[in-house]
Write a protein that holds these residues in place. Sequence first.
Motif, PDB file in Angstrom:
ATOM      1  N   ASP A  78      38.760   3.594 -38.848  1.00  9.73           N
ATOM      2  CA  ASP A  78      38.065   3.990 -40.086  1.00  9.73           C
ATOM      3  C   ASP A  78      37.701   2.810 -40.966  1.00  9.73           C
ATOM      4  O   ASP A  78      37.474   2.984 -42.171  1.00  9.73           O
ATOM      5  CB  ASP A  78      38.919   4.987 -40.888  1.00  9.73           C
ATOM      6  N   ILE A  79      37.553   1.592 -40.412  1.00 10.19           N
ATOM      7  CA  ILE A  79      37.151   0.445 -41.230  1.00 10.19           C
ATOM      8  C   ILE A  79      35.748   0.641 -41.797  1.00 10.19           C
ATOM      9  O   ILE A  79      35.407   0.100 -42.842  1.00 10.19           O
ATOM     10  CB  ILE A  79      37.219  -0.857 -40.392  1.00 10.19           C
ATOM     11  N   GLY A  80      34.937   1.454 -41.102  1.00 10.93           N
ATOM     12  CA  GLY A  80      33.575   1.690 -41.570  1.00 10.93           C
ATOM     13  C   GLY A  80      33.502   2.434 -42.893  1.00 10.93           C
ATOM     14  O   GLY A  80      32.462   2.436 -43.548  1.00 10.93           O
ATOM     15  N   LYS A  81      34.623   3.083 -43.301  1.00  9.34           N
ATOM     16  CA  LYS A  81      34.631   3.811 -44.568  1.00  9.34           C
ATOM     17  C   LYS A  81      34.921   2.890 -45.760  1.00  9.34           C
ATOM     18  O   LYS A  81      34.802   3.313 -46.910  1.00  9.34           O
ATOM     19  CB  LYS A  81      35.685   4.915 -44.519  1.00  9.34           C
ATOM     20  N   LEU A  82      35.335   1.663 -45.514  1.00 10.79           N
ATOM     21  CA  LEU A  82      35.674   0.732 -46.592  1.00 10.79           C
ATOM     22  C   LEU A  82      34.395   0.182 -47.223  1.00 10.79           C
ATOM     23  O   LEU A  82      33.447  -0.166 -46.512  1.00 10.79           O
ATOM     24  CB  LEU A  82      36.508  -0.428 -46.027  1.00 10.79           C
ATOM     25  N   LYS A  92      31.536  -2.186 -48.487  1.00  5.87           N
ATOM     26  CA  LYS A  92      31.215  -3.485 -47.888  1.00  5.87           C
ATOM     27  C   LYS A  92      31.595  -4.641 -48.801  1.00  5.87           C
ATOM     28  O   LYS A  92      31.826  -5.754 -48.317  1.00  5.87           O
ATOM     29  CB  LYS A  92      29.718  -3.548 -47.570  1.00  5.87           C
ATOM     30  N   GLU A  93      31.695  -4.398 -50.147  1.00 10.28           N
ATOM     31  CA  GLU A  93      32.084  -5.491 -51.040  1.00 10.28           C
ATOM     32  C   GLU A  93      33.560  -5.855 -50.882  1.00 10.28           C
ATOM     33  O   GLU A  93      34.004  -6.873 -51.436  1.00 10.28           O
ATOM     34  CB  GLU A  93      31.770  -5.135 -52.495  1.00 10.28           C
ATOM     35  N   ASN A  94      34.320  -5.074 -50.145  1.00  9.89           N
ATOM     36  CA  ASN A  94      35.740  -5.375 -49.918  1.00  9.89           C
ATOM     37  C   ASN A  94      35.942  -6.353 -48.761  1.00  9.89           C
ATOM     38  O   ASN A  94      37.072  -6.697 -48.437  1.00  9.89           O
ATOM     39  CB  ASN A  94      36.521  -4.091 -49.617  1.00  9.89           C
ATOM     40  N   ILE A  95      34.843  -6.781 -48.127  1.00  9.24           N
ATOM     41  CA  ILE A  95      34.931  -7.691 -46.988  1.00  9.24           C
ATOM     42  C   ILE A  95      34.192  -8.979 -47.299  1.00  9.24           C
ATOM     43  O   ILE A  95      33.070  -8.958 -47.808  1.00  9.24           O
ATOM     44  CB  ILE A  95      34.334  -7.036 -45.727  1.00  9.24           C
ATOM     45  N   THR A  96      34.856 -10.131 -47.045  1.00 13.15           N
ATOM     46  CA  THR A  96      34.230 -11.438 -47.249  1.00 13.15           C
ATOM     47  C   THR A  96      34.352 -12.253 -45.973  1.00 13.15           C
ATOM     48  O   THR A  96      35.302 -12.112 -45.214  1.00 13.15           O
ATOM     49  CB  THR A  96      34.882 -12.208 -48.409  1.00 13.15           C
ATOM     50  N   ASN A 125      35.041   1.974 -36.275  1.00  7.43           N
ATOM     51  CA  ASN A 125      36.439   1.579 -36.040  1.00  7.43           C
ATOM     52  C   ASN A 125      36.586   0.124 -35.606  1.00  7.43           C
ATOM     53  O   ASN A 125      37.677  -0.281 -35.204  1.00  7.43           O
ATOM     54  CB  ASN A 125      37.053   2.472 -34.953  1.00  7.43           C
ATOM     55  N   THR A 126      35.518  -0.648 -35.687  1.00 10.31           N
ATOM     56  CA  THR A 126      35.554  -2.015 -35.163  1.00 10.31           C
ATOM     57  C   THR A 126      34.766  -2.964 -36.049  1.00 10.31           C
ATOM     58  O   THR A 126      33.744  -2.598 -36.624  1.00 10.31           O
ATOM     59  CB  THR A 126      34.963  -2.051 -33.742  1.00 10.31           C
ATOM     60  N   VAL A 127      35.274  -4.202 -36.153  1.00  6.67           N
ATOM     61  CA  VAL A 127      34.537  -5.299 -36.775  1.00  6.67           C
ATOM     62  C   VAL A 127      34.187  -6.289 -35.672  1.00  6.67           C
ATOM     63  O   VAL A 127      35.050  -6.684 -34.880  1.00  6.67           O
ATOM     64  CB  VAL A 127      35.369  -6.011 -37.859  1.00  6.67           C
ATOM     65  N   THR A 128      32.900  -6.656 -35.564  1.00  6.79           N
ATOM     66  CA  THR A 128      32.459  -7.635 -34.575  1.00  6.79           C
ATOM     67  C   THR A 128      31.931  -8.864 -35.304  1.00  6.79           C
ATOM     68  O   THR A 128      30.988  -8.773 -36.083  1.00  6.79           O
ATOM     69  CB  THR A 128      31.349  -7.062 -33.679  1.00  6.79           C
ATOM     70  N   ILE A 129      32.570 -10.017 -35.061  1.00 10.55           N
ATOM     71  CA  ILE A 129      32.133 -11.291 -35.649  1.00 10.55           C
ATOM     72  C   ILE A 129      31.380 -12.062 -34.576  1.00 10.55           C
ATOM     73  O   ILE A 129      31.874 -12.242 -33.466  1.00 10.55           O
ATOM     74  CB  ILE A 129      33.329 -12.114 -36.154  1.00 10.55           C
ATOM     75  N   ARG A 130      30.150 -12.505 -34.890  1.00 11.06           N
ATOM     76  CA  ARG A 130      29.326 -13.253 -33.947  1.00 11.06           C
ATOM     77  C   ARG A 130      29.240 -14.703 -34.406  1.00 11.06           C
ATOM     78  O   ARG A 130      28.741 -14.973 -35.502  1.00 11.06           O
ATOM     79  CB  ARG A 130      27.918 -12.657 -33.864  1.00 11.06           C
ATOM     80  N   LEU A 131      29.732 -15.610 -33.588  1.00 10.02           N
ATOM     81  CA  LEU A 131      29.717 -17.044 -33.877  1.00 10.02           C
ATOM     82  C   LEU A 131      28.654 -17.701 -33.001  1.00 10.02           C
ATOM     83  O   LEU A 131      28.741 -17.665 -31.770  1.00 10.02           O
ATOM     84  CB  LEU A 131      31.088 -17.671 -33.612  1.00 10.02           C
ATOM     85  N   GLN A 132      27.642 -18.298 -33.626  1.00 15.52           N
ATOM     86  CA  GLN A 132      26.579 -18.965 -32.889  1.00 15.52           C
ATOM     87  C   GLN A 132      27.015 -20.381 -32.542  1.00 15.52           C
ATOM     88  O   GLN A 132      27.267 -21.202 -33.414  1.00 15.52           O
ATOM     89  CB  GLN A 132      25.289 -19.012 -33.736  1.00 15.52           C
TER      90      GLN A 132
END
Length: 377
Positions: free
Chosen positions: A298-302, A304-308, A351-358
């Motif tokens: 349920d991370i998608g319910k948070l 977006k300003e709560n994530i940096t 339910n997922t956070v995906t970080i993309r590093l170039q």
Amino acid sequence: WVVLGDVDGRPIQRTLPMKVYFHYEEAEPNFTMKWEQENSTFQDVAQAFASAYNNKFGQNMDASNLAITVDGSTVAQHAKVSSVLSNGEDAYVTHSATSAASSSSSSAAASVPATASAPAPASAPAMSQPLKFYMHWEENPSMTHIFKWTDPVAPLSEALEQFVALYNAQHDKSPLDASRLALHNDSGRKLPLHEPVVKVMSAGADAFVVAADVKDNTPAAVPEGASAIKASQIKAADKSYYYWKKDAAPEERAPIEPPTCRGTRAPKEKELLNYSTISAYSFEDAGTIVKVYISLPDIGKLPKENITFDIAALTFSFKIHGYNGKNLRLQVPKLTDSVDPSRCTYKVSSNTVTIRLQKATDKHWFELHKTKGIGEE
């Protein structure tokens, strides 16, 4: 093969261990299992997957009722994993009934193949190797499909139609309509469906299927003659380095502040926050990019300003505030190699956070954190 050295002019070689991933996304809870036994069969995988799933979630998944699909096609249980999958590739675990529906629908819709479009005209230049990219539908029931594209001229709309056909074959109770859909990249910008796939998508890139009326984050056109600072503000919006820079009126002068006595100050609110380290994550080297996956229900319910997300060439800090009453942080003080901060992004789904590093170089990443070598400080 990896060359370790040579004896009498003959190279000494060894193979790197194979590492592939099996995903279950058909129903909640979702689950991903890493597999490194290349001499095993898909029947072995199904039994191990059901056992791991049941142990983790207390379910009663039956291995005999599971099917495994690769690029939209069901593979034989007796087939060896190493004969079908290459290192780093993905496969999907489904229930046999769903797989059968998918197979029958695929036969009925033979004009819509899973990973390749119609043959290119004779005048089109052939592609030296398939273009691998990912397409996602994140509404429930969600689905991800890996394309290995070989047509140098087919438009992106054709890939979307193939994705919809595969989705509807597996989810006939909630079918999608390609004419009412659009594709966005991980920054929320609309992708041009009329352009060739090879022009729009890059290796390892993600495309997200959304309703056609979803707001597009494509930046406004830069006026002719605009300064470089103004162009950056228009293109990157609040991610621009110059976001807070304002043009001063010609008559204004910077105020001259009187000297003040320096003293101690009260700590800022963020300096008082306590963080719990995110220790459970996975990462994948996908060629020119590195993907980091963090599973949080349920991370998608948070909001977006709560994530940096703070990132530099060799380090990043990803912070989540107020998740189930806690503050979480994934802090990497030194990455394996340099990245391009301006092209690094993150995506939050249900339910997922995906970080993309170039990546800034072509070096292959075997780990996320830089490990000290002998003699290094």
